[in-house]
Design a protein around this motif. Structure first.
Motif, short mmCIF file in Angstrom:
data_model
loop_
_atom_site.label_atom_id
_atom_site.label_comp_id
_atom_site.label_asym_id
_atom_site.label_seq_id
_atom_site.Cartn_x
_atom_site.Cartn_y
_atom_site.Cartn_z
N ALA A 291 29.97 -4.68 -11.97
CA ALA A 291 30.76 -4.44 -13.18
C ALA A 291 29.97 -3.63 -14.20
O ALA A 291 30.51 -2.72 -14.87
N ILE A 292 28.67 -3.92 -14.33
CA ILE A 292 27.82 -3.15 -15.24
C ILE A 292 27.71 -1.70 -14.75
O ILE A 292 27.72 -0.75 -15.56
N PHE A 293 27.63 -1.53 -13.43
CA PHE A 293 27.54 -0.19 -12.86
C PHE A 293 28.79 0.63 -13.21
O PHE A 293 28.70 1.79 -13.64
N HIS A 294 29.96 0.04 -13.04
CA HIS A 294 31.21 0.75 -13.35
C HIS A 294 31.35 0.98 -14.85
O HIS A 294 31.94 1.99 -15.28
N ASP A 295 30.81 0.09 -15.65
CA ASP A 295 30.83 0.27 -17.10
C ASP A 295 30.01 1.50 -17.49
O ASP A 295 30.40 2.28 -18.37
N ALA A 296 28.87 1.68 -16.84
CA ALA A 296 28.01 2.83 -17.13
C ALA A 296 28.69 4.14 -16.73
O ALA A 296 28.69 5.11 -17.49
N THR A 297 29.26 4.15 -15.52
CA THR A 297 29.93 5.38 -15.08
C THR A 297 31.17 5.66 -15.93
O THR A 297 31.53 6.82 -16.13
N GLY A 298 31.83 4.59 -16.43
CA GLY A 298 32.99 4.78 -17.30
C GLY A 298 32.63 5.43 -18.62
O GLY A 298 33.47 6.07 -19.27
N MET A 299 31.37 5.27 -19.05
CA MET A 299 30.91 5.91 -20.29
C MET A 299 30.43 7.33 -20.07
O MET A 299 29.93 7.98 -20.99
N GLY A 300 30.58 7.80 -18.83
CA GLY A 300 30.16 9.18 -18.53
C GLY A 300 28.70 9.32 -18.17
O GLY A 300 28.20 10.45 -18.07
N LEU A 301 28.00 8.20 -17.94
CA LEU A 301 26.59 8.26 -17.57
C LEU A 301 26.46 8.47 -16.06
O LEU A 301 27.24 7.93 -15.28
N SER A 302 25.48 9.22 -15.66
CA SER A 302 25.23 9.50 -14.25
C SER A 302 24.17 8.55 -13.72
O SER A 302 23.02 8.59 -14.18
N PRO A 303 24.50 7.69 -12.76
CA PRO A 303 23.50 6.76 -12.22
C PRO A 303 22.35 7.51 -11.56
O PRO A 303 22.56 8.54 -10.91
#
Length: 539
Positions: A291-303
């Motif tokens: 869920a944290i991973f998807h939250d980061a990508t939802g903010m436009g951040l690139s893992p």
């Protein structure tokens, strides 16, 4: 302020009162009052380095030959006190102060670029009393940049002049690099007590050092003091604090801090999310980490690759290697994203092999090979065994097993005897009997232990093809060379084939050998022809 400075227990405090430095004294003829040659005694070292024909390093080495008292290395030096400096022959001792021999630091600065070495060594040619706090700051910075943090701290402690904010900041940063969080915090407190305002970098360094050692409570104190002084923390400071909370297992507080950062101008970066995600993965809470991973990508951040590897490890640790495999394949298919590295493949491959997911492990291995990475010998050994077992139900897997086995041998990693035996069984089941026999002979030559199931399957495969002589040779190899007692199934298979061929004399000899070794066999194999025995699945 002066008395506080003099009596402080702060580990960095130089042993002198906070007074203006004494003016330089003229050298005495009866006492070595000058720690270093006077600037007028010889041309500046920087001037030497400006001459094109001269070698920079040669000049540096020549300058280092000076002991600072008019002698050269190797010459006897008059006995003197190294930790103090006297007023002269008739002095009463009140004027004694630490004698800082900055020349002792010169050798450690040799690793710096030539320009910076020239600057520092030019300072070392002055008299100690002529070196200002700014000069000492240059030397401290040079030592810190060279990675000699212990010498920088020792030089700070012995400074004969009152340090300024830059001196304190360099010393505190060096203590942090040394992994001394308590001393670094004391240094920071001392710096503030003397009216200096630490920079954001100094505060962040102390917070990070404390958090790395699990001193989160003290890190919070530094963080609060930082904000009280009007020094706004950066995202790096927050990342250190979040990492410290995760390190001590306070994951909920770390997640709360992350969520609060979303509503502030200090927007969390991908490293903030990665730190919290990794903390949840390490305790087996991969669902929340996802869920944290998807939250980061939802903010436009690139893992980053660290983000992916943390999540892959979390899935595998929670017992879901197939979910990790799916994420890995997603990484491989996303051309514009973050491709997996060797660690990514190793995490998933090891977990799949441990779970017995041979088909997915084989695909992972091929993807890894295509990406230009090599699997380690232990993973190849395990993969070869898994593919050999798979041959019991899918003979087409024999080619894959042979490929991995050949790669394992070529890599220099010696397969274990169990892998050899499974490979021999797979070859026998796949109809490559000669290769199976050769592998058994190789095992005997290397002194490996033979499993009964392995040579029994090879003997049966030979007998099914009417090659009783070769089957007898295998039994002789086992009984005589390795001094093993073959099992009943191997004897029964050979007796049955000898009976079908009408070779009663040889059959009687084999029967006698079995009885002599305590193996009970049946005469029925000598009286009637039997159907070929189906090879079993290896255990």
């Amino acid at each position: 302020m002066a008395s506080l400075y003099h009596h402080s227990s702060f580990p960095l405090s130089p042993p002198h009162q906070l007074t203006a430095p004494e003016p330089p004294r003229a050298p005495s003829s009866s006492h070595h009052g000058s720690a270093l040659p006077r600037p007028g005694a010889s041309p500046s070292f920087a001037c030497h380095c400006k001459a094109p024909p001269r070698d920079h390093d040669a000049e540096l080495l020549r300058a280092l030959q000076s002991n600072g008292n008019g002698t050269l290395h190797g010459e006897p030096v008059p006995l003197q006190v190294l930790d103090s400096r006297s007023d002269g022959p008739g002095g009463n001792g009140r004027g004694k102060r630490p004698r800082i021999c900055a020349r002792d630091c010169a050798k450690r600065i040799m690793e710096l670029p030539v320009e910076e070495r020239v600057k520092v060594l030019d300072l070392l040619q002055r008299d100690d009393a002529a070196i200002t706090v700014s000069d000492y700051n240059d030397i401290l910075f040079a030592l810190a940049r060279a990675g000699d943090h212990a010498s920088a701290v020792a030089l700070f402690r012995a400074m004969p002049v009152a340090p300024d904010a830059h001196s304190f900041a360099t010393a505190v940063q060096c203590l942090c690099r040394q992994g001394a969080p308590d001393e670094a915090k004391l240094g920071l407190d001392e710096m503030v007590a003397r009216g200096f305002r630490p920079s954001v970098a100094t505060f962040s360094a102390v917070v990070g050092c404390l958090c790395k050692r699990g001193r989160v409570t003290k890190a919070m104190e530094v963080f609060d003091a930082m904000r009280a002084l009007g020094c706004e923390p950066t995202i790096r400071t927050y990342n250190s604090l979040v990492g410290g909370l995760c390190y001590v297992g306070r994951l909920e507080e770390a997640l709360d801090l992350l969520n609060k950062l979303k509503d502030t101008p200090k927007t969390p970066d991908i490293y903030t999310f990665t730190i919290v995600l990794d903390g949840f993965c390490k305790v087996g809470r991969a669902e929340e980490a996802t869920a944290i991973f998807h939250d980061a990508t939802g903010m436009g951040l690139s893992p980053t690759i660290f983000t992916y590897n943390a999540l892959l490890n979390g899935h595998c640790k929670e017992g879901n290697p197939l979910r990790a495999f799916a994420l890995l394949m997603e990484m491989c298919g996303d051309e514009g994203g973050c491709p997996p590295d060797r660690i990514s493949f190793g995490i998933v491959l090891t977990a799949l092999l441990r779970a017995g997911e041979t088909a997915a492990a084989w695909q992972t291995y091929k993807r890894m090979e295509r990406a230009g990475f090599e699997a380690d010998g232990r993973a190849l050994d395990t993969l070869a065994r898994g593919l050999c077992r798979r041959c019991a139900t899918d003979v087409s897997a024999l080619g894959d097993a042979r490929e991995v086995f050949a790669k394992l041998v070529a890599s220099g990693h010696e397969p274990v005897s169990y892998t050899y035996c499974l490979m021999a069984q797979a070859l026998a089941r796949g109809g490559e009997v000669d290769a199976a026999v050769a592998l058994l002979e190789e095992m005997v030559r290397r002194g490996y232990a033979l499993r009964k199931r392995a040579y029994t399957d090879v003997v049966r495969a030979l007998c099914d093809r009417g090659r009783a002589r070769d089957a007898l040779r295998v039994l002789v190899l086992v009984m005589i060379v390795r001094d093993f007692v073959p099992g009943r199934n191997a004897f029964d298979a050979l007796l049955g084939e000898l009976g079908r061929q009408g070779r009663w004399t040889d059959a009687m000899a084999v029967y006698a050998a079995a009885v002599k070794r305590g193996v009970v066999v049946s005469w029925k194999h000598l009286s009637r022809e039997e159907e070929p025995v189906r090879l079993g699945v290896p255990q």
